[in-house]
Design an enzyme around this catalytic site. Structure first.
Site, PDB file in Angstrom:
ATOM      1  N   TYR A  93       5.593   5.389 -10.325  1.00 37.38           N
ATOM      2  CA  TYR A  93       6.037   4.901  -9.021  1.00 37.38           C
ATOM      3  C   TYR A  93       4.797   4.588  -8.197  1.00 37.38           C
ATOM      4  O   TYR A  93       3.866   5.402  -8.148  1.00 37.38           O
ATOM      5  CB  TYR A  93       6.883   5.972  -8.323  1.00 37.38           C
ATOM      6  CG  TYR A  93       7.331   5.615  -6.922  1.00 37.38           C
ATOM      7  CD1 TYR A  93       6.782   6.262  -5.816  1.00 37.38           C
ATOM      8  CD2 TYR A  93       8.303   4.647  -6.700  1.00 37.38           C
ATOM      9  CE1 TYR A  93       7.204   5.944  -4.525  1.00 37.38           C
ATOM     10  CE2 TYR A  93       8.722   4.324  -5.422  1.00 37.38           C
ATOM     11  CZ  TYR A  93       8.170   4.983  -4.327  1.00 37.38           C
ATOM     12  OH  TYR A  93       8.574   4.661  -3.062  1.00 37.38           O
ATOM     13  N   ASP A 104      -3.825   4.227  -9.523  1.00 36.75           N
ATOM     14  CA  ASP A 104      -3.061   4.632  -8.341  1.00 36.75           C
ATOM     15  C   ASP A 104      -3.235   6.146  -8.192  1.00 36.75           C
ATOM     16  O   ASP A 104      -2.546   6.928  -8.830  1.00 36.75           O
ATOM     17  CB  ASP A 104      -1.582   4.266  -8.498  1.00 36.75           C
ATOM     18  CG  ASP A 104      -0.785   4.711  -7.286  1.00 36.75           C
ATOM     19  OD1 ASP A 104       0.425   4.391  -7.229  1.00 36.75           O
ATOM     20  OD2 ASP A 104      -1.350   5.378  -6.406  1.00 36.75           O
ATOM     21  N   LYS A 163      -1.538  10.144   1.047  1.00 39.49           N
ATOM     22  CA  LYS A 163      -1.285  11.592   1.094  1.00 39.49           C
ATOM     23  C   LYS A 163      -2.480  12.392   1.621  1.00 39.49           C
ATOM     24  O   LYS A 163      -2.750  12.405   2.821  1.00 39.49           O
ATOM     25  CB  LYS A 163      -0.826  12.079  -0.290  1.00 39.49           C
ATOM     26  CG  LYS A 163       0.487  11.386  -0.748  1.00 39.49           C
ATOM     27  CD  LYS A 163       0.931  11.841  -2.116  1.00 39.49           C
ATOM     28  CE  LYS A 163       2.039  10.970  -2.666  1.00 39.49           C
ATOM     29  NZ  LYS A 163       3.353  11.276  -2.079  1.00 39.49           N
TER      30      LYS A 163
END
Ligand code: KE4
Length: 430
Positions: free
Chosen positions: A144, A239, A267
């Site tokens: 994702y 990623d 994050k």
């Protein structure tokens, strides 16, 4: 547990927001029941609006690596916001952030701050396509990369949780430009590049897959992707929104010694405030506006208050031994969970790296997406609720990784193992 106030809030929320939430995975849809509403958080704990305390193994899905409401982070935010919340002109903290990230992740020769992981990955693939003049994107099943159209093809995380790996609303013409590979399959990657390598703009990969629970790369796999991209002139994008600054101070790329052309972060880099970043080779990044023709922008990008929260968090994780302790504790947690499952006579496998772990109800070793999908999601559902009612909060999905912080220690693990011994028995009962 008394959850009356959460129930009232959720009832109201359902009429106002899709599924009553601002992000699908929070809705408990795949595990059943209703989400609790947080009132506050501290260290390893979330406290809900009815006063229930939970040992939190999500940490806002990764950002809270130093623990919730860390005094140093709160103080940095309080101090910075007194000078104003947003300027819309450059500020010194943006330079400090870029210097810090470059020092911790040397492949980040140049970078751009954005406001989420999704913005970072969207921008990185636009750059890969713009810089190469090619159109094909390669991703991996179960990975994702945020909710950008090009990524919602066999996607992981919430898309996988709700069985929406290919979301409606993504034009077929665009989805067809995204090719998906099985993660950890060397031959499949070589075969695809043999067939269409000259048309591939970029490969985007979670170096450790944290959105199909937690799957580690097989020895040499990331280097294999690196070699294929180099040979065929494709851009390799790591990623690291989830793994960045967590699995090692320099992220997965430093842990595995493989250097991507571009990396994306989120994050932890924001310490709980909305921050993403993308960057890498200077010859690529110089092609981003205004120094180049590839456009990308953002009103609140590099926001001083968000920079302050991120910088304070990046400061905390540079403490001597921070990641060694975090990794040792991740093993303590996973070993203890496996022991509790064995005592309860239920097949459970954990996967683990520094600060991140996966829990699968299966007797297989989990090395591929298919292995992960073969795990018993219904047993997880029962385990999840068995833990929740005993004050331990795991991700409300069988396909999300768990996260540890520096604030998790002996007390939290003892509580977790005691709860797990019972919850595994309940999970087995079915
Ligand atoms: P955001 O746009 O949510 O900041 O980041 C998207 C993203 C990109 N890349 C990776 C590897 C990610 O894990 C994410 C977001 N992770 C999910 C949890 N699996 C965020 C939680 C949520 O969607 O609410």
């Amino acid at each position: 547990m008394n959850t009356a106030t959460s129930h009232q809030l959720f009832t109201a929320a359902l009429d106002l927001m899709p599924g009553g939430v601002n992000s699908p995975v929070r809705a408990f849809k795949s595990v059943g029941g209703e989400p609790f509403f947080a009132k506050r958080a501290e260290g390893a704990y979330l406290i809900d609006v009815d006063g229930n305390r939970y040992v939190d193994y999500i940490g806002s899905w990764g950002p809270m690596i130093a623990g919730h409401a860390h005094p140093a982070v709160l103080e940095a935010v309080a101090r910075t916001m007194r000078d104003g919340l947003s300027f819309g002109v450059p500020n010194a903290l943006e330079v400090t952030m870029a210097q810090t990230v470059q020092r911790l992740v040397p492949s980040m020769q140049m970078m751009r701050m954005v406001n989420s992981g999704t913005e970072a990955t969207l921008s990185a693939i636009r750059l890969a396509r713009g810089a190469t003049g090619r159109t094909l994107l390669v991703k991996f099943e179960g990975c994702y990369h945020g909710h950008g159209d090009s990524f919602l093809v066999k996607a992981g995380s919430g898309a996988l949780t709700f069985g929406l790996p290919n979301s409606p609303g993504v034009p077929k013409a665009l989805a067809d430009l995204t090719l998906t590979l099985p993660y950890n399959d060397f031959e499949a990657a070589t075969k695809l590049f043999d067939e269409v390598g000259s048309e591939i703009a970029g490969v985007i990969v979670e170096p450790i897959v944290g959105n199909a629970n937690c799957i580690l790369p097989r020895d040499g796999y990331l280097q294999h992707l690196r070699d294929l991209c180099t040979r065929h002139g494709a851009i390799l994008i790591f990623d690291e929104v989830m793994t960045g600054f967590r699995v090692a101070l320099g992220g997965a790329q430093s842990r595995y010694g493989v250097t991507p052309d571009l990396s994306t972060f989120g994050k932890i880099i924001g310490g709980g405030m909305p921050v993403g970043a993308y960057g890498g080779r200077a010859d690529l990044m110089r092609q981003i506006a205004p120094s180049g023709p590839i456009y990308q922008a953002g009103t609140l990008s590099g926001n001083p208050v968000a920079m302050a929260a991120g910088l304070a968090t990046l400061e905390l994780i540079q403490a001597p031994g921070f990641h060694e302790r975090l990794e040792a504790n991740t093993h303590v947690l996973c070993d203890g969970l496996e022991a509790a499952a064995r005592d309860a006579g239920i097949a459970v496998t954990t996967t683990r790296t520094c600060g991140m772990f996966g829990l699968y109800f299966t007797d297989r070793q989990v090395e591929t997406f298919d292995d992960a999908m073969a795990s018993d999601a219904n047993a997880f559902k029962r385990f999840f609720h068995g833990m929740l009612k005993r004050g331990v909060y795991f991700a409300p999905s069988a396909f999300e990784a768990g996260f540890l912080s520096a604030a998790h220690g002996e007390t939290e693990f003892a509580h977790t193992f005691e709860a797990a011994r019972e919850a595994f028995r309940e999970a087995r009962a079915g």
